[in-house]
Design a protein around this motif. Structure first.
Motif, mmCIF file in Angstrom:
data_model
loop_
_atom_site.group_PDB
_atom_site.id
_atom_site.type_symbol
_atom_site.label_atom_id
_atom_site.label_comp_id
_atom_site.label_asym_id
_atom_site.label_seq_id
_atom_site.Cartn_x
_atom_site.Cartn_y
_atom_site.Cartn_z
ATOM 1 N N PHE A 243 0.841 -1.202 0.000
ATOM 2 C CA PHE A 243 0.000 0.000 0.000
ATOM 3 C C PHE A 243 0.880 1.258 0.000
ATOM 4 C CE2 PHE A 243 -2.218 3.326 2.380
ATOM 5 C CZ PHE A 243 -3.410 3.422 1.683
ATOM 6 N N LEU A 244 1.925 1.239 0.798
ATOM 7 C CA LEU A 244 2.804 2.410 0.898
ATOM 8 C C LEU A 244 3.607 2.616 -0.385
ATOM 9 C CD1 LEU A 244 4.021 1.978 4.589
ATOM 10 C CD2 LEU A 244 2.515 3.772 3.706
ATOM 11 N N ILE A 245 4.021 1.533 -1.040
ATOM 12 C CA ILE A 245 4.756 1.676 -2.310
ATOM 13 C C ILE A 245 3.848 2.315 -3.365
ATOM 14 C CG2 ILE A 245 5.793 0.389 -4.224
ATOM 15 C CD1 ILE A 245 6.809 -1.642 -2.125
ATOM 16 N N LEU A 246 2.619 1.814 -3.457
ATOM 17 C CA LEU A 246 1.685 2.393 -4.433
ATOM 18 C C LEU A 246 1.413 3.864 -4.100
ATOM 19 C CD1 LEU A 246 -0.910 -0.532 -4.869
ATOM 20 C CD2 LEU A 246 0.949 0.119 -6.400
ATOM 21 N N ARG B 17 9.079 8.073 4.808
ATOM 22 C CA ARG B 17 8.427 9.336 5.200
ATOM 23 C C ARG B 17 6.940 9.114 5.457
ATOM 24 N NH1 ARG B 17 11.532 12.615 2.192
ATOM 25 N NH2 ARG B 17 10.509 12.003 0.291
ATOM 26 N N LEU B 18 6.292 8.391 4.539
ATOM 27 C CA LEU B 18 4.835 8.168 4.665
ATOM 28 C C LEU B 18 4.483 7.403 5.937
ATOM 29 C CD1 LEU B 18 4.028 7.118 0.995
ATOM 30 C CD2 LEU B 18 3.075 9.108 2.166
ATOM 31 N N SER B 19 5.381 6.514 6.350
ATOM 32 C CA SER B 19 5.082 5.669 7.517
ATOM 33 C C SER B 19 5.681 6.238 8.804
ATOM 34 C CB SER B 19 5.627 4.258 7.284
ATOM 35 O OG SER B 19 7.041 4.289 7.180
ATOM 36 N N ASP B 20 6.120 7.481 8.766
ATOM 37 C CA ASP B 20 6.750 8.102 9.944
ATOM 38 C C ASP B 20 7.919 7.268 10.459
ATOM 39 O OD1 ASP B 20 5.128 10.331 10.001
ATOM 40 O OD2 ASP B 20 3.573 9.304 11.151
ATOM 41 N N GLY B 21 8.678 6.692 9.554
ATOM 42 C CA GLY B 21 9.877 5.952 9.943
ATOM 43 C C GLY B 21 9.640 4.512 10.349
#
Lengths: 122, 319
Positions: free
Chosen positions: A10-13, A32-36
């Protein structure tokens, strides 16, 4: 694809939703999207990219050679955008349902431990 | 040797065709990720490349059905190992009153062999997988190591090991479980271990009681019934998996259960052949079954992966 996306997928997309990125760019954007929380290793990333390409969810847009290093830029296909939209809506509905039930729980006077930490208290 | 060359060496874990297509790009990403003064790859990257390279060699990244099949095989391998362990521990290993005084070797407490030391780790592995799947592979790894350690215990102490076929079977099941168990796991996936273990023990105990009633049960490994009974349990499991796989293939053109059957057939098939009668007669048959199952698995992976290669192509415009 009827199955639920794993969080790294999901994060890659999501990382490819607004602009094409090369491999290292995807790793940085996912971090960055996952706050590290989610740090993709290159081997894992390319395994995921291969699967997403096989499913037609992403495609290679262009190649560049910079400082002697080969970089391929990937973009989200229309199918990938549709799947990501559907998954984001599903997650949003789930989050809204959970928030609403927790709101009712609070109105009923039941304790909500960790509410401030979850960011649900307004 | 430079960092790039060290990464190139690690990239040899991938098949040559993959390296030709992806190698330079993957290397660039690895070097982009590294600080300027780094000279050795971080351990996490090295492990990641080795694991992902092996997955690519086995076509697991491209063949979803094979990947799911490996996971299914692992979920079944763990209760098989735990169930066989409990059966041996409770039924086969305890020394009977009549045999206790005439043993030609030193017993392991009240057991014939030192096997219970390893059997306990398989039960533990099933419980760990149920409670905290994250540590499931580590617990299975402990089971494999402890099982192999039985050979060393036999060599350096006066205690006997269980028969080699049982050590090989538990080790093979453990390797499949280690390769396929992944966390996070759903509750049904976690429940397969205790439910499957319980079901296998139940069936084996029922058969044991029936055989005792019929006068054909002797209990100890080297007589025909214990090995045959355990092999029969494993083969029955394989048969059920094959049945499910056939129905799945016909109805949904999905081969994950058939892959799982083929993967589990490697450790189970030759042991089943080996335990049918005396070793002199069955060793060639067991070797044939081992070569045949490994051969069929390798050919199936090669055939399936050759028709699913995904070329890396640059698109001229976005779709």
């Amino acid at each position: 694809m009827a199955t639920r996306l794993q969080e790294p997928t999901f994060l890659i997309l999501t990382a490819l939703a607004d602009q094409p990125r090369h491999g290292y760019g995807v790793i940085q954007e996912v971090l960055r999207l996952s706050d590290g929380r989610v740090q993709l290793r290159p081997g894992t990333l390319y395994g995921a990219l291969d699967r997403l390409m096989a499913d037609g969810l992403i495609a290679v847009e262009r190649e560049e050679i910079s400082d002697g290093r080969l970089r391929r830029y990937y973009h989200l296909t229309d199918d990938g955008a549709s799947l990501l939209t559907a998954e984001a809506e599903r997650l949003a509905r789930n989050a809204a349902a959970a928030t609403e039930r927790l709101h009712r729980r609070r109105q009923a006077g039941l304790p909500l431990p960790g509410l401030f930490a979850l960011g649900l208290e307004h | 040797m430079s960092l790039a060359n060290r990464y190139r060496w690690l990239l040899r874990a991938y098949p040559r065709r993959y390296r030709e297509q992806r190698g330079e790009e993957l290397l660039s990403t690895l070097l982009d990720s590294a600080p300027a003064n780094r000279t050795w790859p971080p351990l996490a990257d090295a492990v990641d490349l080795l694991v992902c390279g092996m997955r690519e060699r086995l076509a697991l990244n491209r063949l979803r059905a094979l990947d799911r099949g490996l996971r299914l095989a692992a979920l079944i391998a763990l209760p098989l190992a735990a169930g066989l362990s409990v059966f041996c521990w409770l039924v086969v290993e305890p020394i009977t009153d009549s045999a206790g005084e005439d043993l030609p070797f030193t017993p392991f407490g009240s057991f014939y062999t030192c096997g219970p030391a390893a059997y306990a780790t398989w039960v533990l592995a099933a419980l760990v997988w149920l409670a905290t799947p994250r540590w499931g592979r580590a617990a299975v790894g402990l089971g494999v190591i402890t099982t192999l350690a039985l050979v060393a215990i036999d060599a350096v102490t006066e205690y006997q090991r269980p028969p080699a076929y049982l050590i090989a079977l538990l080790t093979g099941l453990g390797i499949v479980a280690c390769a396929g168990l992944r966390s996070p796991a759903s509750l049904p996936e976690r429940l397969v271990a205790p439910v499957g273990t319980g079901a296998l023990i139940g069936v084996l105990l029922l058969l044991t009681v029936l055989m005792e009633r019929l006068g054909g049960w002797s209990g100890f490994f080297y007589r025909w019934t214990a090995g045959e009974l355990m092999s029969a349990g494993c083969l029955a499991t394989l048969a059920v998996m094959f049945l499910i796989g056939s129905v799945q293939m016909v109805r949904r053109l999905e081969a994950s259960w058939l892959w799982a059957t083929l993967i589990l057939a490697v450790p189970v098939g030759w042991v089943a052949a080996y335990t049918q009668g005396g070793p002199q007669r069955t060793r060639p048959l067991a070797l044939f079954v081992l070569v045949a199952t490994v051969g069929v698995l390798v050919i199936a992976v090669k055939l399936a992966s050759s028709v699913r290669l995904v070329p890396v192509r640059t698109t001229s415009s976005r779709s």
